[in-house]
Scaffold this motif. Structure first.
Motif, PDB file in Angstrom:
ATOM      1  N   GLY A 115     -16.037  11.086 -21.990  1.00 25.26           N
ATOM      2  CA  GLY A 115     -16.013  11.671 -20.666  1.00 25.26           C
ATOM      3  C   GLY A 115     -16.356  10.688 -19.568  1.00 25.26           C
ATOM      4  O   GLY A 115     -16.283  11.010 -18.389  1.00 25.26           O
ATOM      5  N   GLN A 116     -16.767   9.471 -19.944  1.00 24.87           N
ATOM      6  CA  GLN A 116     -17.103   8.445 -18.973  1.00 24.87           C
ATOM      7  C   GLN A 116     -15.849   7.695 -18.534  1.00 24.87           C
ATOM      8  O   GLN A 116     -14.891   7.568 -19.290  1.00 24.87           O
ATOM      9  N   VAL A 117     -15.866   7.213 -17.295  1.00 25.52           N
ATOM     10  CA  VAL A 117     -14.731   6.447 -16.776  1.00 25.52           C
ATOM     11  C   VAL A 117     -14.656   5.114 -17.505  1.00 25.52           C
ATOM     12  O   VAL A 117     -15.623   4.359 -17.546  1.00 25.52           O
ATOM     13  N   VAL A 118     -13.507   4.811 -18.101  1.00 23.48           N
ATOM     14  CA  VAL A 118     -13.337   3.565 -18.857  1.00 23.48           C
ATOM     15  C   VAL A 118     -12.388   2.600 -18.154  1.00 23.48           C
ATOM     16  O   VAL A 118     -12.396   1.403 -18.438  1.00 23.48           O
ATOM     17  N   LYS A 119     -11.551   3.106 -17.246  1.00 25.20           N
ATOM     18  CA  LYS A 119     -10.648   2.226 -16.515  1.00 25.20           C
ATOM     19  C   LYS A 119     -10.150   2.963 -15.278  1.00 25.20           C
ATOM     20  O   LYS A 119     -10.355   4.156 -15.128  1.00 25.20           O
ATOM     21  N   TRP A 120      -9.504   2.210 -14.426  1.00 26.60           N
ATOM     22  CA  TRP A 120      -8.941   2.788 -13.208  1.00 26.60           C
ATOM     23  C   TRP A 120      -7.456   2.467 -13.133  1.00 26.60           C
ATOM     24  O   TRP A 120      -7.029   1.375 -13.504  1.00 26.60           O
ATOM     25  N   CYS A 121      -6.688   3.425 -12.657  1.00 23.17           N
ATOM     26  CA  CYS A 121      -5.259   3.237 -12.455  1.00 23.17           C
ATOM     27  C   CYS A 121      -5.004   3.371 -10.957  1.00 23.17           C
ATOM     28  O   CYS A 121      -5.466   4.336 -10.334  1.00 23.17           O
ATOM     29  N   GLY A 122      -4.315   2.390 -10.377  1.00 24.19           N
ATOM     30  CA  GLY A 122      -4.151   2.451  -8.933  1.00 24.19           C
ATOM     31  C   GLY A 122      -2.880   1.809  -8.445  1.00 24.19           C
ATOM     32  O   GLY A 122      -2.147   1.157  -9.193  1.00 24.19           O
ATOM     33  N   ILE A 123      -2.600   2.018  -7.164  1.00 22.54           N
ATOM     34  CA  ILE A 123      -1.469   1.385  -6.503  1.00 22.54           C
ATOM     35  C   ILE A 123      -1.928   0.865  -5.152  1.00 22.54           C
ATOM     36  O   ILE A 123      -2.831   1.426  -4.533  1.00 22.54           O
ATOM     37  N   ASN A 124      -1.319  -0.234  -4.710  1.00 25.10           N
ATOM     38  CA  ASN A 124      -1.557  -0.784  -3.387  1.00 25.10           C
ATOM     39  C   ASN A 124      -0.249  -0.694  -2.616  1.00 25.10           C
ATOM     40  O   ASN A 124       0.746  -1.310  -2.990  1.00 25.10           O
ATOM     41  N   SER A 125      -0.249   0.084  -1.554  1.00 24.86           N
ATOM     42  CA  SER A 125       0.977   0.330  -0.794  1.00 24.86           C
ATOM     43  C   SER A 125       0.957  -0.459   0.510  1.00 24.86           C
ATOM     44  O   SER A 125       0.011  -0.356   1.292  1.00 24.86           O
ATOM     45  N   HIS A 126       2.012  -1.249   0.731  1.00 26.43           N
ATOM     46  CA  HIS A 126       2.157  -2.047   1.941  1.00 26.43           C
ATOM     47  C   HIS A 126       2.654  -1.116   3.039  1.00 26.43           C
ATOM     48  O   HIS A 126       3.851  -0.901   3.193  1.00 26.43           O
ATOM     49  N   VAL A 127       1.716  -0.566   3.842  1.00 22.79           N
ATOM     50  CA  VAL A 127       2.073   0.516   4.754  1.00 22.79           C
ATOM     51  C   VAL A 127       2.934   0.036   5.915  1.00 22.79           C
ATOM     52  O   VAL A 127       3.667   0.822   6.519  1.00 22.79           O
ATOM     53  N   GLU A 128       2.879  -1.240   6.251  1.00 20.87           N
ATOM     54  CA  GLU A 128       3.706  -1.722   7.351  1.00 20.87           C
ATOM     55  C   GLU A 128       5.186  -1.716   6.981  1.00 20.87           C
ATOM     56  O   GLU A 128       6.058  -1.725   7.857  1.00 20.87           O
ATOM     57  N   ASP A 129       5.453  -1.720   5.673  1.00 20.25           N
ATOM     58  CA  ASP A 129       6.841  -1.679   5.218  1.00 20.25           C
ATOM     59  C   ASP A 129       7.293  -0.273   4.839  1.00 20.25           C
ATOM     60  O   ASP A 129       8.446  -0.056   4.485  1.00 20.25           O
ATOM     61  N   LEU A 130       6.332   0.684   4.864  1.00 19.12           N
ATOM     62  CA  LEU A 130       6.688   2.057   4.493  1.00 19.12           C
ATOM     63  C   LEU A 130       7.256   2.763   5.729  1.00 19.12           C
ATOM     64  O   LEU A 130       6.714   3.733   6.232  1.00 19.12           O
ATOM     65  N   ASN A 131       8.359   2.256   6.223  1.00 17.42           N
ATOM     66  CA  ASN A 131       8.914   2.785   7.461  1.00 17.42           C
ATOM     67  C   ASN A 131      10.191   3.570   7.233  1.00 17.42           C
ATOM     68  O   ASN A 131      10.930   3.832   8.151  1.00 17.42           O
ATOM     69  N   ASN A 132      10.453   3.911   5.988  1.00 19.06           N
ATOM     70  CA  ASN A 132      11.620   4.757   5.740  1.00 19.06           C
ATOM     71  C   ASN A 132      11.320   5.717   4.606  1.00 19.06           C
ATOM     72  O   ASN A 132      10.399   5.529   3.819  1.00 19.06           O
ATOM     73  N   GLU A 133      12.097   6.754   4.560  1.00 21.21           N
ATOM     74  CA  GLU A 133      11.835   7.845   3.614  1.00 21.21           C
ATOM     75  C   GLU A 133      11.895   7.382   2.168  1.00 21.21           C
ATOM     76  O   GLU A 133      11.103   7.828   1.334  1.00 21.21           O
ATOM     77  N   ALA A 134      12.803   6.485   1.834  1.00 19.33           N
ATOM     78  CA  ALA A 134      12.954   6.031   0.458  1.00 19.33           C
ATOM     79  C   ALA A 134      11.694   5.343  -0.034  1.00 19.33           C
ATOM     80  O   ALA A 134      11.230   5.591  -1.154  1.00 19.33           O
ATOM     81  N   GLU A 135      11.115   4.479   0.799  1.00 21.89           N
ATOM     82  CA  GLU A 135       9.924   3.756   0.376  1.00 21.89           C
ATOM     83  C   GLU A 135       8.723   4.676   0.318  1.00 21.89           C
ATOM     84  O   GLU A 135       7.838   4.514  -0.536  1.00 21.89           O
ATOM     85  N   LEU A 136       8.650   5.651   1.202  1.00 21.13           N
ATOM     86  CA  LEU A 136       7.572   6.625   1.138  1.00 21.13           C
ATOM     87  C   LEU A 136       7.645   7.422  -0.161  1.00 21.13           C
ATOM     88  O   LEU A 136       6.630   7.675  -0.809  1.00 21.13           O
ATOM     89  N   ARG A 137       8.861   7.804  -0.547  1.00 20.26           N
ATOM     90  CA  ARG A 137       9.036   8.541  -1.805  1.00 20.26           C
ATOM     91  C   ARG A 137       8.620   7.679  -2.991  1.00 20.26           C
ATOM     92  O   ARG A 137       8.018   8.175  -3.946  1.00 20.26           O
ATOM     93  N   ARG A 138       8.951   6.397  -2.942  1.00 17.39           N
ATOM     94  CA  ARG A 138       8.598   5.507  -4.043  1.00 17.39           C
ATOM     95  C   ARG A 138       7.084   5.362  -4.171  1.00 17.39           C
ATOM     96  O   ARG A 138       6.531   5.408  -5.278  1.00 17.39           O
ATOM     97  N   ALA A 139       6.412   5.208  -3.038  1.00 17.43           N
ATOM     98  CA  ALA A 139       4.950   5.084  -3.071  1.00 17.43           C
ATOM     99  C   ALA A 139       4.326   6.358  -3.624  1.00 17.43           C
ATOM    100  O   ALA A 139       3.389   6.311  -4.427  1.00 17.43           O
ATOM    101  N   TYR A 140       4.838   7.519  -3.190  1.00 21.64           N
ATOM    102  CA  TYR A 140       4.301   8.775  -3.687  1.00 21.64           C
ATOM    103  C   TYR A 140       4.569   8.936  -5.182  1.00 21.64           C
ATOM    104  O   TYR A 140       3.726   9.454  -5.927  1.00 21.64           O
ATOM    105  N   ALA A 141       5.739   8.473  -5.627  1.00 16.62           N
ATOM    106  CA  ALA A 141       6.067   8.557  -7.055  1.00 16.62           C
ATOM    107  C   ALA A 141       5.093   7.741  -7.890  1.00 16.62           C
ATOM    108  O   ALA A 141       4.653   8.180  -8.961  1.00 16.62           O
ATOM    109  N   HIS A 142       4.718   6.555  -7.401  1.00 15.28           N
ATOM    110  CA  HIS A 142       3.749   5.725  -8.123  1.00 15.28           C
ATOM    111  C   HIS A 142       2.419   6.459  -8.273  1.00 15.28           C
ATOM    112  O   HIS A 142       1.804   6.469  -9.344  1.00 15.28           O
ATOM    113  N   PHE A 143       1.969   7.055  -7.168  1.00 19.08           N
ATOM    114  CA  PHE A 143       0.689   7.763  -7.202  1.00 19.08           C
ATOM    115  C   PHE A 143       0.766   8.971  -8.129  1.00 19.08           C
ATOM    116  O   PHE A 143      -0.184   9.268  -8.855  1.00 19.08           O
ATOM    117  N   SER A 144       1.921   9.658  -8.116  1.00 17.82           N
ATOM    118  CA  SER A 144       2.082  10.824  -8.992  1.00 17.82           C
ATOM    119  C   SER A 144       2.013  10.436 -10.456  1.00 17.82           C
ATOM    120  O   SER A 144       1.421  11.150 -11.278  1.00 17.82           O
TER     121      SER A 144
END
Length: 262
Positions: free
Chosen positions: A50-79
């Motif tokens: 039950g203890q945290v053994v690792k972390w899973c994460g994403i780093n999103s380059h928000v200055e480039d998230l200026n279109n719907e396709a890239e926003l969807r991709r970032a959300y897909a990674h987090f999902s």
């Protein structure tokens, strides 16, 4: 960026201490020396204990998230990160009964994403024995307090799930607290623990983890039963030494000395 470093580290340590999903923003230096804005999202993954053994994460380059396709991709990674860790996130205004859920949280509760979640729709799934604790948690949240919780649900198809989560007050809207939090499905971990507990009981075997220098000890239920200590009561080296048969004290002390020596 030097101006973001301390703030980012503080946010990261707050995620670690809480053991919960979190996000933070900071600037990172690119190969050409230019700093660019990023959003860091992290989700904890727990082990069998039950203890945290690792972390899973994403780093999103928000200055480039200026279109719907890239926003969807970032959300897909987090999902994907949430699905791998069986963790769903939410933002809730409990007083107004307004909630925003991640896709994984809908999957955990087995509710239709097309229908807005409500306190009652969740309450209807709570195991009857945990309903009082659930209501108390809601009351704490409505009062503007951070909450940590564990409860069971019975889904529409009859599946029993063990859930663990936490929420922190992130802001206030019109004087009402808004909580941001995460819920993890720990059913498999709970079942594995129950199987291990039963196996230990059948074999009369107790297990433990000990930090001898700090005199901190985590015991399995069976170890408590073997020593006939009250279940969950604090354990110390001295408390254990007091039940050792006098003729075996030198052997016990020798084992302790070897353990302290590493």
């Amino acid at each position: 960026h030097p101006e973001d470093r301390v703030r980012l580290l503080r946010r990261w340590h707050s995620f670690i201490e809480a053991g919960q999903t979190g996000q933070a923003e900071a600037r990172l230096r690119r190969h050409d020396g230019e700093y660019r804005q990023f959003i860091f999202s992290a989700v904890p993954i727990t082990g069998e204990s039950g203890q945290v053994v690792k972390w899973c994460g994403i780093n999103s380059h928000v200055e480039d998230l200026n279109n719907e396709a890239e926003l969807r991709r970032a959300y897909a990674h987090f999902s994907v990160a949430q699905r791998l860790s069986a963790t769903g996130s939410f933002i809730s205004d409990l007083s107004a009964d307004e909630h925003t859920w991640s896709d994984e949280l809908y999957r955990i509760f087995e509710l239709d994403p097309a229908i807005e979640p409500r306190r009652q729709s969740v309450g209807d799934l709570i195991h009857p024995h945990d309903l009082q604790a659930y209501d108390a948690m809601i009351e704490r949240g409505v009062a503007g307090n951070d909450v940590d919780f564990e409860f069971r649900i019975l889904t529409a198809r009859g599946a029993l799930k063990y859930l663990r989560g936490a929420a922190r007050v992130s802001e206030h809207i019109a004087g009402r607290p808004v909580l941001m939090g995460a819920v993890q499905d720990v059913t498999q971990l709970r079942q594995a623990h129950e199987h291990l507990t039963e196996a230990q009981r059948l074999s009369k075997t107790g297990s433990y983890t000990a930090d001898l220098v700090q005199d901190y000890h985590a015991w399995s239920d069976e170890f408590y039963r073997i020593c006939e200590f009250e279940l969950g009561s604090p354990v110390t080296i001295q408390k254990l030494r007091e039940i050792v048969v006098p003729d075996d004290v030198p052997s016990f002390e020798g084992a302790m000395a070897r353990a302290f020596a590493g």
